[in-house]
Scaffold this motif. Structure first.
Motif, PDB file in Angstrom:
ATOM      1  N   GLY A 118       0.812  -1.222   0.000  1.00 42.04           N
ATOM      2  CA  GLY A 118       0.000   0.000   0.000  1.00 42.04           C
ATOM      3  C   GLY A 118       0.839   1.263   0.000  1.00 42.04           C
ATOM      4  O   GLY A 118       0.373   2.332   0.395  1.00 42.04           O
ATOM      5  N   ILE A 119       2.105   1.160  -0.409  1.00 41.28           N
ATOM      6  CA  ILE A 119       2.979   2.344  -0.463  1.00 41.28           C
ATOM      7  C   ILE A 119       3.122   2.779  -1.916  1.00 41.28           C
ATOM      8  O   ILE A 119       3.509   1.991  -2.781  1.00 41.28           O
ATOM      9  N   GLY A 120       2.788   4.025  -2.199  1.00 42.14           N
ATOM     10  CA  GLY A 120       2.888   4.552  -3.556  1.00 42.14           C
ATOM     11  C   GLY A 120       4.313   5.018  -3.868  1.00 42.14           C
ATOM     12  O   GLY A 120       5.091   5.310  -2.954  1.00 42.14           O
ATOM     13  N   VAL A 121       4.655   5.048  -5.139  1.00 41.73           N
ATOM     14  CA  VAL A 121       5.973   5.549  -5.564  1.00 41.73           C
ATOM     15  C   VAL A 121       5.783   6.477  -6.764  1.00 41.73           C
ATOM     16  O   VAL A 121       5.146   6.112  -7.747  1.00 41.73           O
ATOM     17  N   THR A 122       6.338   7.667  -6.651  1.00 45.43           N
ATOM     18  CA  THR A 122       6.284   8.655  -7.730  1.00 45.43           C
ATOM     19  C   THR A 122       7.708   9.010  -8.158  1.00 45.43           C
ATOM     20  O   THR A 122       8.589   9.167  -7.311  1.00 45.43           O
ATOM     21  N   THR A 123       7.928   9.130  -9.452  1.00 48.01           N
ATOM     22  CA  THR A 123       9.224   9.616  -9.942  1.00 48.01           C
ATOM     23  C   THR A 123       9.036  11.034 -10.452  1.00 48.01           C
ATOM     24  O   THR A 123       8.205  11.280 -11.331  1.00 48.01           O
ATOM     25  N   LEU A 124       9.811  11.943  -9.885  1.00 49.52           N
ATOM     26  CA  LEU A 124       9.750  13.351 -10.310  1.00 49.52           C
ATOM     27  C   LEU A 124      10.841  13.605 -11.347  1.00 49.52           C
ATOM     28  O   LEU A 124      12.016  13.329 -11.096  1.00 49.52           O
ATOM     29  N   GLY A 162       1.165  15.597  -7.743  1.00 48.87           N
ATOM     30  CA  GLY A 162       1.341  14.256  -8.329  1.00 48.87           C
ATOM     31  C   GLY A 162       1.363  13.175  -7.262  1.00 48.87           C
ATOM     32  O   GLY A 162       0.784  12.100  -7.430  1.00 48.87           O
ATOM     33  N   ILE A 163       2.026  13.470  -6.144  1.00 47.45           N
ATOM     34  CA  ILE A 163       2.057  12.511  -5.021  1.00 47.45           C
ATOM     35  C   ILE A 163       0.628  12.274  -4.520  1.00 47.45           C
ATOM     36  O   ILE A 163       0.216  11.131  -4.298  1.00 47.45           O
ATOM     37  N   ALA A 164      -0.125  13.364  -4.368  1.00 49.91           N
ATOM     38  CA  ALA A 164      -1.506  13.241  -3.853  1.00 49.91           C
ATOM     39  C   ALA A 164      -2.362  12.407  -4.800  1.00 49.91           C
ATOM     40  O   ALA A 164      -3.249  11.677  -4.354  1.00 49.91           O
ATOM     41  N   ARG A 165      -2.070  12.484  -6.105  1.00 51.15           N
ATOM     42  CA  ARG A 165      -2.849  11.699  -7.089  1.00 51.15           C
ATOM     43  C   ARG A 165      -2.283  10.282  -7.257  1.00 51.15           C
ATOM     44  O   ARG A 165      -2.812   9.511  -8.021  1.00 51.15           O
ATOM     45  N   GLN A 166      -1.148   9.996  -6.593  1.00 45.59           N
ATOM     46  CA  GLN A 166      -0.456   8.697  -6.742  1.00 45.59           C
ATOM     47  C   GLN A 166       0.092   8.532  -8.159  1.00 45.59           C
ATOM     48  O   GLN A 166       0.167   7.404  -8.671  1.00 45.59           O
ATOM     49  N   ASP A 167       0.449   9.629  -8.828  1.00 46.76           N
ATOM     50  CA  ASP A 167       0.995   9.524 -10.188  1.00 46.76           C
ATOM     51  C   ASP A 167       2.302   8.743 -10.172  1.00 46.76           C
ATOM     52  O   ASP A 167       3.115   8.886  -9.254  1.00 46.76           O
ATOM     53  N   GLU A 168       2.537   7.967 -11.218  1.00 49.08           N
ATOM     54  CA  GLU A 168       3.805   7.242 -11.321  1.00 49.08           C
ATOM     55  C   GLU A 168       4.928   8.195 -11.739  1.00 49.08           C
ATOM     56  O   GLU A 168       6.072   8.082 -11.282  1.00 49.08           O
ATOM     57  N   LEU A 169       4.600   9.133 -12.614  1.00 48.96           N
ATOM     58  CA  LEU A 169       5.617  10.018 -13.194  1.00 48.96           C
ATOM     59  C   LEU A 169       5.105  11.453 -13.166  1.00 48.96           C
ATOM     60  O   LEU A 169       3.957  11.709 -13.527  1.00 48.96           O
ATOM     61  N   VAL A 170       5.957  12.372 -12.737  1.00 55.35           N
ATOM     62  CA  VAL A 170       5.597  13.797 -12.765  1.00 55.35           C
ATOM     63  C   VAL A 170       6.679  14.547 -13.529  1.00 55.35           C
ATOM     64  O   VAL A 170       7.864  14.474 -13.166  1.00 55.35           O
ATOM     65  N   PHE A 171       6.297  15.260 -14.576  1.00 48.72           N
ATOM     66  CA  PHE A 171       7.223  16.158 -15.269  1.00 48.72           C
ATOM     67  C   PHE A 171       6.990  17.579 -14.765  1.00 48.72           C
ATOM     68  O   PHE A 171       5.854  17.971 -14.523  1.00 48.72           O
ATOM     69  N   ALA A 172       8.056  18.335 -14.619  1.00 47.81           N
ATOM     70  CA  ALA A 172       7.945  19.758 -14.292  1.00 47.81           C
ATOM     71  C   ALA A 172       8.962  20.480 -15.163  1.00 47.81           C
ATOM     72  O   ALA A 172      10.166  20.472 -14.876  1.00 47.81           O
ATOM     73  N   LEU A 173       8.465  21.062 -16.253  1.00 48.93           N
ATOM     74  CA  LEU A 173       9.356  21.574 -17.305  1.00 48.93           C
ATOM     75  C   LEU A 173       8.985  23.000 -17.678  1.00 48.93           C
ATOM     76  O   LEU A 173       7.815  23.384 -17.568  1.00 48.93           O
ATOM     77  N   PRO A 174       9.959  23.762 -18.188  1.00 46.83           N
ATOM     78  CA  PRO A 174       9.605  25.098 -18.683  1.00 46.83           C
ATOM     79  C   PRO A 174       8.721  24.979 -19.933  1.00 46.83           C
ATOM     80  O   PRO A 174       8.959  24.110 -20.768  1.00 46.83           O
ATOM     81  N   ASP A 175       7.703  25.863 -20.020  1.00 43.01           N
ATOM     82  CA  ASP A 175       6.776  25.827 -21.174  1.00 43.01           C
ATOM     83  C   ASP A 175       7.511  25.913 -22.504  1.00 43.01           C
ATOM     84  O   ASP A 175       7.195  25.208 -23.449  1.00 43.01           O
ATOM     85  N   PHE A 176       8.527  26.805 -22.539  1.00 43.49           N
ATOM     86  CA  PHE A 176       9.159  27.073 -23.839  1.00 43.49           C
ATOM     87  C   PHE A 176       9.845  25.823 -24.421  1.00 43.49           C
ATOM     88  O   PHE A 176      10.001  25.711 -25.620  1.00 43.49           O
ATOM     89  N   GLY A 177      10.233  24.886 -23.572  1.00 44.32           N
ATOM     90  CA  GLY A 177      10.972  23.713 -24.063  1.00 44.32           C
ATOM     91  C   GLY A 177      10.100  22.486 -24.265  1.00 44.32           C
ATOM     92  O   GLY A 177      10.598  21.411 -24.602  1.00 44.32           O
ATOM     93  N   LEU A 178       8.774  22.661 -24.053  1.00 47.12           N
ATOM     94  CA  LEU A 178       7.897  21.492 -24.013  1.00 47.12           C
ATOM     95  C   LEU A 178       7.837  20.743 -25.342  1.00 47.12           C
ATOM     96  O   LEU A 178       7.939  19.514 -25.384  1.00 47.12           O
ATOM     97  N   ASP A 179       7.686  21.500 -26.450  1.00 43.75           N
ATOM     98  CA  ASP A 179       7.574  20.845 -27.760  1.00 43.75           C
ATOM     99  C   ASP A 179       8.856  20.098 -28.100  1.00 43.75           C
ATOM    100  O   ASP A 179       8.827  18.981 -28.611  1.00 43.75           O
ATOM    101  N   GLN A 180      10.003  20.743 -27.778  1.00 40.27           N
ATOM    102  CA  GLN A 180      11.284  20.093 -28.063  1.00 40.27           C
ATOM    103  C   GLN A 180      11.428  18.822 -27.220  1.00 40.27           C
ATOM    104  O   GLN A 180      11.857  17.775 -27.709  1.00 40.27           O
ATOM    105  N   PHE A 181      11.030  18.917 -25.961  1.00 33.85           N
ATOM    106  CA  PHE A 181      11.139  17.751 -25.083  1.00 33.85           C
ATOM    107  C   PHE A 181      10.254  16.617 -25.594  1.00 33.85           C
ATOM    108  O   PHE A 181      10.673  15.464 -25.651  1.00 33.85           O
TER     109      PHE A 181
END
Ligand SMILES: NC(=O)c1ccc[n+]([C@@H]2O[C@H](COP(=O)([O-])OP(=O)(O)OC[C@H]3O[C@@H](n4cnc5c(N)ncnc54)[C@H](O)[C@@H]3O)[C@@H](O)[C@H]2O)c1
Length: 277
Positions: free
Chosen positions: A170-176, A225-244
């Motif tokens: 019952g332990i969640g794991v999120t990768t930031l 993301g932790i509260a939602r139990q997300d597996e993966l959380v991205f936190a990126l600048p808007d300007f680089g999103l399309d390139q990423f």
């Protein structure tokens, strides 16, 4: 409990968690910095302690776990966030560079898991682990950050496996996975111990990463993301999103191409969905 919490993303994480009512352990190799951050949180009414720790040292991390449980009695959220960065081509890097990066970024995470997980697994109720990787774990071209990227790939693999292992408890794991964040990460070698040899040259200086998002934005995304139990959380600048996004697609394309080559090598009719190692 958040490691690397005297600065940058870790400091923003403890502030965000405290603002949502959690008691926090501010852990960092920079003990005075950890005490300062904890003092600041307490001055705003939060419950917080600052603890000096070197995450690469299992004994130091064991002492951190003792201090955390002694103060608060339980640990519901373990954020393995302490990390260091080094630029440089693989051929120009020393084995000391690699050992330092991997001892903090990878072994540091493992040491904390070993020190905190046994009691977390015995407990009940809401419990969660968050490991800080990087957008670098998703980039096809990691030239001049190959060693750093390798450590962040390791965190991704570790976290995905850990999530599967801890689900029955019952332990969640999120990768930031943050992108460019305005922290002191370019000056990581400020805490590099002498045992890993001479400091490597810093081709981009030791200032703050330009065109970056603020750590508090990363912390909000992480805690949501932790509260939602997300597996993966991205936190990126808007300007680089399309390139990423296109770089992530390149990774997928690379795998597709290699699978097509693999399939073409097989004798007709042997392409099956067996286990892949
Ligand atoms: N800043 C970015 O652009 C960015 C992008 C992707 C991922 N990250 C990751 O975010 C995490 C936090 O980095 P940041 O950007 O806030 O950098 P930062 O340098 O501002 O903070 C890192 C903290 O880790 C601490 N630390 C270093 N070695 C330690 C050790 N052995 N034991 C305990 N603490 C130690 C430092 O003292 C510092 O307070 C790292 O894992 C980093 O790899 C950062």
């Amino acid at each position: 409990m958040v490691t690397g919490a005297a600065s940058g993303i870790g400091a923003a994480l403890v502030a965000e968690l405290a603002s949502r009512g959690m008691a926090v352990v501010v852990a960092d190799i920079d003990e005075a910095g950890a005490q300062r951050v904890a003092e600041e949180l307490r001055s705003h009414g939060a419950r917080a302690i600052g603890v000096g720790v070197d995450v690469s040292d299992p004994e130091s991390v064991a002492a951190l776990a003792v201090a955390s449980y002694a103060e608060f009695g339980s640990v519901e959220l373990l954020c393995n966030n302490a990390g260091v960065l080094l630029f440089g081509a693989v051929a120009d890097s020393s084995i000391g560079d690699w050992r330092w990066l991997s001892s903090v970024n990878v072994e540091g995470t493992l040491n904390c898991l070993h020190a905190f997980l046994p009691a977390m697994r015995r407990a009940s109720g809401w419990r969660h682990v968050m490991n800080t990787s990087s957008a670098h774990a998703f980039l096809p071209d990691t030239s001049h950050t190959a060693l750093y990227s390798a450590t962040k790939h390791a965190i991704l693999g570790l976290s995905f496996g850990l999530r599967a292992e801890l689900t029955p408890d019952g332990i969640g794991v999120t990768t930031l996975c943050p992108g460019q964040v305005a922290t002191r990460i370019l000056d990581s070698q400020r805490s590099r111990p002498e045992v890993f040899g001479q400091h490597a040259a810093e081709p981009f200086g030791t200032g703050v990463i330009p065109l970056a998002i603020e750590p508090d934005e990363v912390a909000r995304a992480a805690v949501d993301g932790i509260a939602r139990q997300d597996e993966l959380v991205f936190a990126l600048p808007d300007f680089g999103l399309d390139q990423f996004r296109s770089q992530v697609e390149q990774m997928g394309q690379m795998a597709d191409d290699a699978l097509a080559v693999h399939a073409a090598r097989l004798p007709q009719g042997e392409e099956s969905a067996g286990s892949v190692n």
